[in-house]
Design a protein around this motif. Structure first.
Motif, short mmCIF file in Angstrom:
data_model
loop_
_atom_site.label_atom_id
_atom_site.label_comp_id
_atom_site.label_asym_id
_atom_site.label_seq_id
_atom_site.Cartn_x
_atom_site.Cartn_y
_atom_site.Cartn_z
N ASP A 1 0.85 -1.19 0.00
CA ASP A 1 0.00 0.00 0.00
C ASP A 1 0.89 1.24 0.00
OD1 ASP A 1 -2.34 -1.45 0.04
OD2 ASP A 1 -2.36 -1.59 2.23
N PRO A 2 0.40 2.39 -0.46
CA PRO A 2 1.24 3.61 -0.52
C PRO A 2 1.89 3.98 0.80
CG PRO A 2 -0.76 3.93 -1.78
CD PRO A 2 -0.92 2.61 -1.08
N ASP A 3 1.13 3.91 1.91
CA ASP A 3 1.71 4.29 3.20
C ASP A 3 2.79 3.30 3.63
OD1 ASP A 3 -0.45 2.50 3.40
OD2 ASP A 3 -0.65 2.86 5.54
N ASP A 4 2.60 2.00 3.32
CA ASP A 4 3.63 1.01 3.65
C ASP A 4 4.88 1.20 2.78
OD1 ASP A 4 2.13 -0.22 5.64
OD2 ASP A 4 1.10 -1.51 4.21
N ARG A 5 4.69 1.64 1.54
CA ARG A 5 5.85 1.93 0.68
C ARG A 5 6.70 3.04 1.30
NH1 ARG A 5 2.09 2.51 -4.04
NH2 ARG A 5 1.67 0.40 -4.74
N VAL A 6 6.03 4.05 1.85
CA VAL A 6 6.77 5.17 2.43
C VAL A 6 7.54 4.72 3.66
CG1 VAL A 6 6.53 7.43 3.53
CG2 VAL A 6 5.20 6.89 1.48
N TRP A 7 6.93 3.85 4.50
CA TRP A 7 7.67 3.29 5.64
C TRP A 7 8.95 2.63 5.16
CZ3 TRP A 7 7.18 3.50 10.84
CH2 TRP A 7 5.96 3.90 11.40
N LEU A 8 8.84 1.86 4.09
CA LEU A 8 10.00 1.15 3.55
C LEU A 8 11.03 2.12 2.99
CD1 LEU A 8 11.61 -1.30 2.62
CD2 LEU A 8 10.06 -1.51 0.67
N LEU A 9 10.59 3.10 2.22
CA LEU A 9 11.52 4.06 1.61
C LEU A 9 12.30 4.83 2.67
CD1 LEU A 9 9.32 5.48 -1.30
CD2 LEU A 9 11.28 3.94 -1.49
N ASP A 10 11.67 5.06 3.83
CA ASP A 10 12.37 5.77 4.91
C ASP A 10 13.53 4.95 5.48
OD1 ASP A 10 10.77 7.99 4.71
OD2 ASP A 10 9.39 7.39 6.30
N GLU A 11 13.52 3.65 5.24
CA GLU A 11 14.59 2.78 5.75
C GLU A 11 15.67 2.51 4.72
OE1 GLU A 11 14.75 1.93 8.85
OE2 GLU A 11 12.83 2.87 9.31
N LEU A 12 15.48 2.98 3.47
CA LEU A 12 16.42 2.69 2.39
C LEU A 12 17.24 3.93 2.05
CD1 LEU A 12 14.07 0.66 0.01
CD2 LEU A 12 15.85 -0.25 1.52
N PRO A 13 18.41 3.75 1.43
CA PRO A 13 19.20 4.90 0.98
C PRO A 13 18.39 5.75 0.00
CG PRO A 13 20.49 2.88 0.86
CD PRO A 13 19.09 2.47 1.17
N ALA A 14 18.62 7.06 0.02
CA ALA A 14 17.85 7.97 -0.83
C ALA A 14 18.00 7.65 -2.32
CB ALA A 14 18.29 9.41 -0.56
N SER A 15 19.13 7.08 -2.70
CA SER A 15 19.35 6.76 -4.11
C SER A 15 18.45 5.63 -4.62
CB SER A 15 20.81 6.38 -4.34
OG SER A 15 21.16 5.25 -3.54
N VAL A 16 17.90 4.83 -3.69
CA VAL A 16 17.09 3.69 -4.08
C VAL A 16 15.66 4.11 -4.42
CG1 VAL A 16 16.13 1.48 -3.29
CG2 VAL A 16 18.48 2.12 -2.70
N ALA A 17 15.16 5.14 -3.73
CA ALA A 17 13.75 5.53 -3.87
C ALA A 17 13.35 5.84 -5.31
CB ALA A 17 13.46 6.72 -2.96
N PRO A 18 14.09 6.67 -6.05
CA PRO A 18 13.66 6.97 -7.42
C PRO A 18 13.54 5.73 -8.30
CG PRO A 18 15.36 8.51 -6.71
CD PRO A 18 15.30 7.42 -5.68
N ARG A 19 14.45 4.78 -8.12
CA ARG A 19 14.43 3.57 -8.94
C ARG A 19 13.19 2.73 -8.65
NH1 ARG A 19 18.98 1.57 -7.44
NH2 ARG A 19 18.36 -0.28 -6.30
N LEU A 20 12.82 2.63 -7.37
CA LEU A 20 11.63 1.88 -7.01
C LEU A 20 10.37 2.58 -7.47
CD1 LEU A 20 12.52 0.67 -3.41
CD2 LEU A 20 12.53 -0.67 -5.50
N LEU A 21 10.33 3.90 -7.34
CA LEU A 21 9.14 4.66 -7.74
C LEU A 21 8.91 4.58 -9.25
CD1 LEU A 21 9.49 7.81 -5.45
CD2 LEU A 21 7.73 6.02 -5.30
N ARG A 22 9.98 4.53 -10.02
CA ARG A 22 9.84 4.46 -11.48
C ARG A 22 9.18 3.15 -11.92
NH1 ARG A 22 14.97 7.03 -11.64
NH2 ARG A 22 16.02 5.00 -11.82
N GLY A 23 9.28 2.11 -11.10
CA GLY A 23 8.69 0.83 -11.46
C GLY A 23 7.20 0.74 -11.19
N LEU A 24 6.61 1.78 -10.57
CA LEU A 24 5.19 1.77 -10.26
C LEU A 24 4.36 2.28 -11.43
CD1 LEU A 24 5.28 3.29 -6.65
CD2 LEU A 24 5.06 0.87 -7.25
N SER A 25 3.08 1.93 -11.41
CA SER A 25 2.16 2.51 -12.39
C SER A 25 2.00 4.00 -12.08
CB SER A 25 0.81 1.82 -12.32
OG SER A 25 0.17 2.12 -11.09
#
Length: 456
Positions: free
Chosen positions: A100-124
């Motif tokens: 879910d979107p809120d759970d994605r944000v919890w996860l992104l807060d635990e990952l390096p900032a460089s990872v977030a754009p790559r994961l977001l690009r894979g979404l619809s």
């Protein structure tokens, strides 16, 4: 009995963990997979939490696809982030899209900032937009923890119409048990429960069923909002912007997660360590060392104050060595008194019972508490010490206990409030720092009183 014949569903988590570790040590992945196959999701989560990061990734890959998604969603954000770093990009992208979107944000807060754009690009595009709307809020705000997926209704709709709207969105909505009621400008005017909708006549208007809504601003603190949600016993709380327009929904399960994390952090920092992201036995030694060493260095530097005080009063100790016998007693009592006060006030701050503006009230209250404790302990200390040594030594110990307890309780009580005022975690200012401070001041008080009474 072979591994295939073992009724693992009847095992407790410790036994199951031992079986899995034995299979991994033998590199028998087939046996590990067979052991896991009848195990429920909640127990697999407990096993993964107790495995080291490498074994956790290996076991996770043995799970069937659907169960893997369920297990991943049930893990804490810290463990999700750790697992993501061990998986391949394709696996990560698939898991990320299922959240879910809120759970994605919890996860992104635990990952390096460089990872977030790559994961977001894979979404619809739609899912990316929902996730970005939550990411736009500050990390400690409730907006960062809300879900943008919700079902709303309007006052002029009937119960039957609202139920149809709910069924159409039931697969995506964060919750259906509490529905925000909004006007045509998306402003929240109330809430209606699923129970009331099901009990009402089909043609009953929502306006007659709805109740007043308890809303929270999107930029308010997440911990305060979570505590309000649990204290009021609400299943969900509408989150609104500055114009009272609905922007998300905050549910009781997310509130419980936030409070669990905050209380774990407070408990750890009051003991002078950083909180561990995973269970103790599965946490690498180097991570435990890293969580403790900084605080020990800080406290070691602070303890030099105590050494300095002792060196200043070295001549006093040489004249009457019996004074040295009571140093551990006095500084220990002072430290414990300060820690008790700090723990009490930190808890009261977290519950919203006191605020920084109550500093004077807390100061006077803890001064009275410390004085009362000091008098009780001082009388006891005077009586025992006077019997064993003489009445003058007893008077020194008694007076010192009164003074030290009063100072320690006062300092311990106001430190958390000062911390909150300067926007520092109150738990950080609590036990370790107060103990160091009270050790030094307690010794000064002790030797000053001794010199005054004994004339040395």
């Amino acid at each position: 009995m072979t591994t295939e014949q073992i009724p693992t569903q009847n095992f407790d988590t410790a036994d199951l963990l031992e079986l899995i570790e034995q299979s991994l040590s033998r590199r028998d992945l087939a046996a590990a997979s067979t052991t896991l196959s009848p195990v429920p999701t909640w127990q697999i989560v407990q096993v993964l939490e107790r495995l080291n990061p490498r074994d956790c990734a290996v076991v996770y890959r043995l799970l069937p696809k659907q169960q893997a998604v369920e297990v991943f969603e049930a893990l804490s954000p810290e463990l999700q982030g750790e697992l993501v770093r061990s998986l391949q990009d394709a696996e990560v992208a698939a898991l990320f899209a299922e959240l879910d979107p809120d759970d994605r944000v919890w996860l992104l807060d635990e990952l390096p900032a460089s990872v977030a754009p790559r994961l977001l690009r894979g979404l619809s595009p739609h899912e990316r937009e929902l996730t970005a709307s939550v990411l736009g809020y500050s990390q400690d705000s409730i907006g960062r923890r809300m879900s943008p997926e919700y079902v709303t209704t309007h006052p002029d709709l009937t119960a039957a119409e609202t139920l149809r709207r709910m069924r159409a969105r039931i697969a995506d909505a964060e919750t259906i048990y509490t529905l925000p009621v909004t006007d045509h400008a998306r402003r929240v005017v109330g809430v209606v429960s699923l129970r009331d909708l099901l009990a009402a006549d089909d043609d009953a208007f929502v306006e007659s069923l709805m109740q007043d809504a308890h809303t929270v601003p999107a930029d308010s603190g997440a911990e305060a909002a979570a505590r309000d949600c649990t204290d009021l016993g609400l299943l969900a709380v509408p989150v609104v912007d500055s114009e009272h327009r609905l922007v998300g929904i905050f549910t009781i399960d997310d509130a419980a997660r936030i409070l669990k994390r905050e209380e774990s952090e407070d408990a750890a920092r009051q003991g002078g360590v950083e909180p561990l992201a995973r269970p103790y036995l599965s946490t690498p030694i180097r991570r435990i060392v890293r969580s403790r060493v900084v605080w020990l260095l800080v406290l070691a530097v602070g303890a030099t104050l105590t050494v300095k005080v002792l060196s200043v009063f070295e001549a006093t100790l040489e004249q009457l060595t019996v004074l040295a016998l009571f140093v551990p007693l006095l500084i220990g009592t002072g430290g414990n008194t300060g820690n008790q006060a700090a723990t009490t006030v930190t808890r009261a701050l977290a519950l919203g019972e006191v605020r920084p503006r109550d500093l004077v009230r807390v100061l006077t209250r803890e001064l009275r508490v410390g004085l009362s404790l000091g008098v009780l302990l001082g009388l006891l200390g005077f009586g025992i010490t006077a019997l064993v040594y003489d009445w003058q030594i007893g008077l020194v110990i008694g007076c010192t206990l009164v003074a030290v307890c009063s100072v320690a309780a006062t300092i311990g009580g106001i430190m958390p409030l000062v911390a909150r005022t300067i926007r520092v975690d109150p738990a950080v200012f609590s036990n370790p720092f107060i103990t160091t401070f009270v050790d030094a001041t307690g010794l000064v008080i002790y030797f000053v009183i001794a010199k005054a009474i004994l004339g040395i």
